[in-house]
Design a protein around this motif. Sequence first.
Motif, short mmCIF file in Angstrom:
data_model
loop_
_atom_site.label_atom_id
_atom_site.label_comp_id
_atom_site.label_asym_id
_atom_site.label_seq_id
_atom_site.Cartn_x
_atom_site.Cartn_y
_atom_site.Cartn_z
N GLU A 161 -1.24 8.12 5.66
CA GLU A 161 -1.81 8.00 7.00
C GLU A 161 -2.83 6.86 7.05
N GLU A 162 -3.69 6.82 6.05
CA GLU A 162 -4.73 5.79 6.02
C GLU A 162 -4.12 4.39 5.96
N ILE A 163 -3.09 4.22 5.12
CA ILE A 163 -2.47 2.90 4.97
C ILE A 163 -1.77 2.47 6.26
N LEU A 164 -1.09 3.39 6.92
CA LEU A 164 -0.40 3.05 8.18
C LEU A 164 -1.40 2.68 9.27
N GLU B 132 -0.97 17.38 0.34
CA GLU B 132 -1.78 16.96 1.49
C GLU B 132 -2.44 15.60 1.23
N GLU B 133 -2.88 15.39 0.00
CA GLU B 133 -3.54 14.13 -0.35
C GLU B 133 -2.57 12.95 -0.21
N GLY C 291 0.83 -1.22 0.00
CA GLY C 291 0.00 0.00 0.00
C GLY C 291 0.85 1.25 0.00
N ILE C 292 1.91 1.23 0.81
CA ILE C 292 2.82 2.38 0.87
C ILE C 292 3.47 2.60 -0.49
N ILE D 115 5.12 9.54 13.14
CA ILE D 115 5.93 9.17 11.97
C ILE D 115 5.74 10.21 10.86
N LEU D 116 4.48 10.59 10.63
CA LEU D 116 4.20 11.53 9.52
C LEU D 116 4.60 12.96 9.86
N GLU D 117 4.49 13.31 11.13
CA GLU D 117 4.92 14.66 11.55
C GLU D 117 6.42 14.82 11.28
#
Length: 307
Positions: A42-45, A35-36, A22-23, A58-60
């Motif tokens: 984010e959704e996949i994680l 942003e998308e 997915g990643i 992680i995303l920050e």
Amino acid sequence: MAGFFSRLKEGLTKTRNNIVHGIDSVFNGFSSIDEEFYEELEEILIMGDIGVNATGDILERLRRQVKENHLKEPAECKSFLIENIKEQMKVEETAYDFEHKQSIVMVIGVNGVGKTTSVGKLAGILKAQGRKVLIAAADTYRAAACEQLTEWANRAGVDIIAGAQGADPSSVVFDAVSAAKARHTDVLICDTAGRLHNKRNLMEELKKMNRIIDREFPDAHRENLIVLDGTTGQNALNQAREFGETAQLTGIILTKMDGTSKGGIAVAIQSELNIPVKYIGVGETLNDLQKFDSEQFVNALFDVEMR
């Protein structure tokens, strides 16, 4: 260790299919970092059981790195993402202090998670380090538990203290603590019940054992390890929360990591509860429990060859 890494890599195949593919599709499917792009990641994680808190951290960090390094292409982010996941899971060396001190290790968790086998394997790890180990069979409610533990103690080559079936578990702990002091044992590992008539009884039993240890061996280094089944995902997280209300958990043994699609839960548990995953299990033999290594785990997850 190479053999363990290959088993871990093989065991994480379903998780890899669940998360990593997915990643990759996000990295390959976006032409710019917007942003998308972050929302998709984010959704996949989160869907991959990595958890809301860990994903946020992680995303920050990734957003910061994208700015600092002036990254423009999504593909340039992947190595940063992998390193961020490793960073999120790092276990400090001090987490294993108990291995080198005179310690009492309580191993707790619900039935069926691999608690008794984990006690045996942990005893084997410590014995191989030259430590003098004693096991207490304080799960006196399950007839098979003591037999199973005796078998593991024999395999590991360590002594065991057991009581009659149905005996008061705290009395077994008392006898084991007395024996550990008399025999100058380095590490006493106590197997505990995973289920009583109700949850309240179980928690009270754990408190009682802790009081006995505090009274009888106040100088011992204390370790409370919870065994969690990696295949149960969010349930494992809930179990750790519940037991954490009664026992001050110091670490996690994550079992059954061979063949689960929910391996991402290892990241979530550590992040959400701030309790380190200290050992990870991928099979049934004595050597199939190893110290958790974030570098090794994430490399296995993303199919990156060990350096």
